[in-house]
Enzyme design. Structure first.
Site, PDB file in Angstrom:
ATOM      1  N   GLU A   1       1.201  -3.089  -2.188  1.00  0.00           N
ATOM      2  CA  GLU A   1      -0.122  -3.252  -2.790  1.00  0.00           C
ATOM      3  C   GLU A   1      -1.124  -2.347  -2.076  1.00  0.00           C
ATOM      4  O   GLU A   1      -1.022  -2.125  -0.869  1.00  0.00           O
ATOM      5  CB  GLU A   1      -0.574  -4.709  -2.660  1.00  0.00           C
ATOM      6  CG  GLU A   1      -0.351  -5.548  -3.908  1.00  0.00           C
ATOM      7  CD  GLU A   1      -1.280  -5.177  -5.072  1.00  0.00           C
ATOM      8  OE1 GLU A   1      -1.750  -4.021  -5.171  1.00  0.00           O
ATOM      9  OE2 GLU A   1      -1.556  -6.068  -5.888  1.00  0.00           O
TER      10      GLU A   1
ATOM     11  N   ASP B   1      -7.149  -8.970  -2.035  1.00  0.00           N
ATOM     12  CA  ASP B   1      -8.503  -9.533  -1.963  1.00  0.00           C
ATOM     13  C   ASP B   1      -8.358 -11.064  -2.020  1.00  0.00           C
ATOM     14  O   ASP B   1      -8.067 -11.691  -1.014  1.00  0.00           O
ATOM     15  CB  ASP B   1      -9.275  -8.934  -3.158  1.00  0.00           C
ATOM     16  CG  ASP B   1     -10.759  -9.229  -3.175  1.00  0.00           C
ATOM     17  OD1 ASP B   1     -11.144 -10.392  -3.026  1.00  0.00           O
ATOM     18  OD2 ASP B   1     -11.558  -8.290  -3.363  1.00  0.00           O
TER      19      ASP B   1
ATOM     20  N   LYS C   1      -8.393  -8.133   2.832  1.00  0.00           N
ATOM     21  CA  LYS C   1      -9.694  -8.745   3.120  1.00  0.00           C
ATOM     22  C   LYS C   1      -9.465 -10.211   3.505  1.00  0.00           C
ATOM     23  O   LYS C   1      -9.424 -11.085   2.632  1.00  0.00           O
ATOM     24  CB  LYS C   1     -10.594  -8.700   1.874  1.00  0.00           C
ATOM     25  CG  LYS C   1     -10.937  -7.291   1.381  1.00  0.00           C
ATOM     26  CD  LYS C   1     -11.823  -7.367   0.135  1.00  0.00           C
ATOM     27  CE  LYS C   1     -12.064  -6.027  -0.495  1.00  0.00           C
ATOM     28  NZ  LYS C   1     -12.778  -6.112  -1.779  1.00  0.00           N
TER      29      LYS C   1
END
Ligand code: IMP
Ligand code: MG
Length: 177
Positions: A101, A105, A133
């Site tokens: 990937e 997120d 993240k």
């Protein structure tokens, strides 16, 4: 450095050297763990194309690569959006699959992909993401290989886009606030 994409202004965030080092480090880690297993890298389009290319050039073992895309469409029933994987024609039975990937997120996309891969009978499924993240992540699926952790900011470049543009930028910019 500043760049403008449509209505938004972005500023330099992560340079090419840092990205390159992170990609090489991921390739080495995966090689050390999996070179005896001839893994299948499963690259999630569109965002992962540049990362996949650079990672594979730095992976010095036997491996195969396949590309899939997550298509969302409105289902016939009122249950809302249904997502399906397109392009997954490979037989993954008993294979070690390493998902590539560009960025994770919330983890919704990853979760969808893993759910759909379950019936492919891979012997194991591992996850490698160039960017992550942590503050936005809402799932408990372990991310086995992480390149660079970033704050909860919107970024573009190195494959990642803003409304389809910016993927060709060779380093990472973040939205200027
Ligand atoms: P998630 O499902 O929320 O984990 O988001 C995953 C997908 O959203 C990624 O594969 C990207 O396509 C996109 N995405 C998430 N964050 C960013 C960002 O900062 N810039 C560009 N695309 C992003
Ligand atoms: Mg993506």
């Amino acid at each position: 450095m500043i760049t403008h994409l449509y209505d938004k202004t972005f500023e330099s965030f992560i340079d090419e050297k840092t990205i390159d080092a992170a990609v090489k480090n991921l390739a080495t880690q995966i090689f050390n763990d999996y070179h005896e297993k001839e893994p299948t890298f499963l690259s999630i389009l569109n965002g992962s194309f540049m990362f996949t290319s650079d990672l594979l050039k730095n992976y010095n073992g036997l491996c195969s690569v396949s590309f899939i895309k997550l298509a969302s469409y409105v289902g016939e029933k009122s249950t809302g959006n249904v997502k399906s994987l397109i392009g997954l024609d490979e037989n993954l039975e008993d294979k070690t699959v390493i998902i590539l990937e560009d960025i994770i997120d919330t983890g919704n996309t990853l979760s969808e992909i893993i759910t759909q891969l379950k019936n492919k009978k891979a012997s194991e499924i591992k996850v490698c993401s160039l960017f992550f993240k942590p503050d936005a992540y809402k799932k408990s699926i372990p991310i086995d290989y992480i390149g660079i952790k970033i704050p909860n900011k919107f970024i573009v470049g190195y494959g990642l886009d803003y409304n389809g543009i910016g993927r060709n930028l060779s380093h990472i910019y973040k939205l200027k606030t």
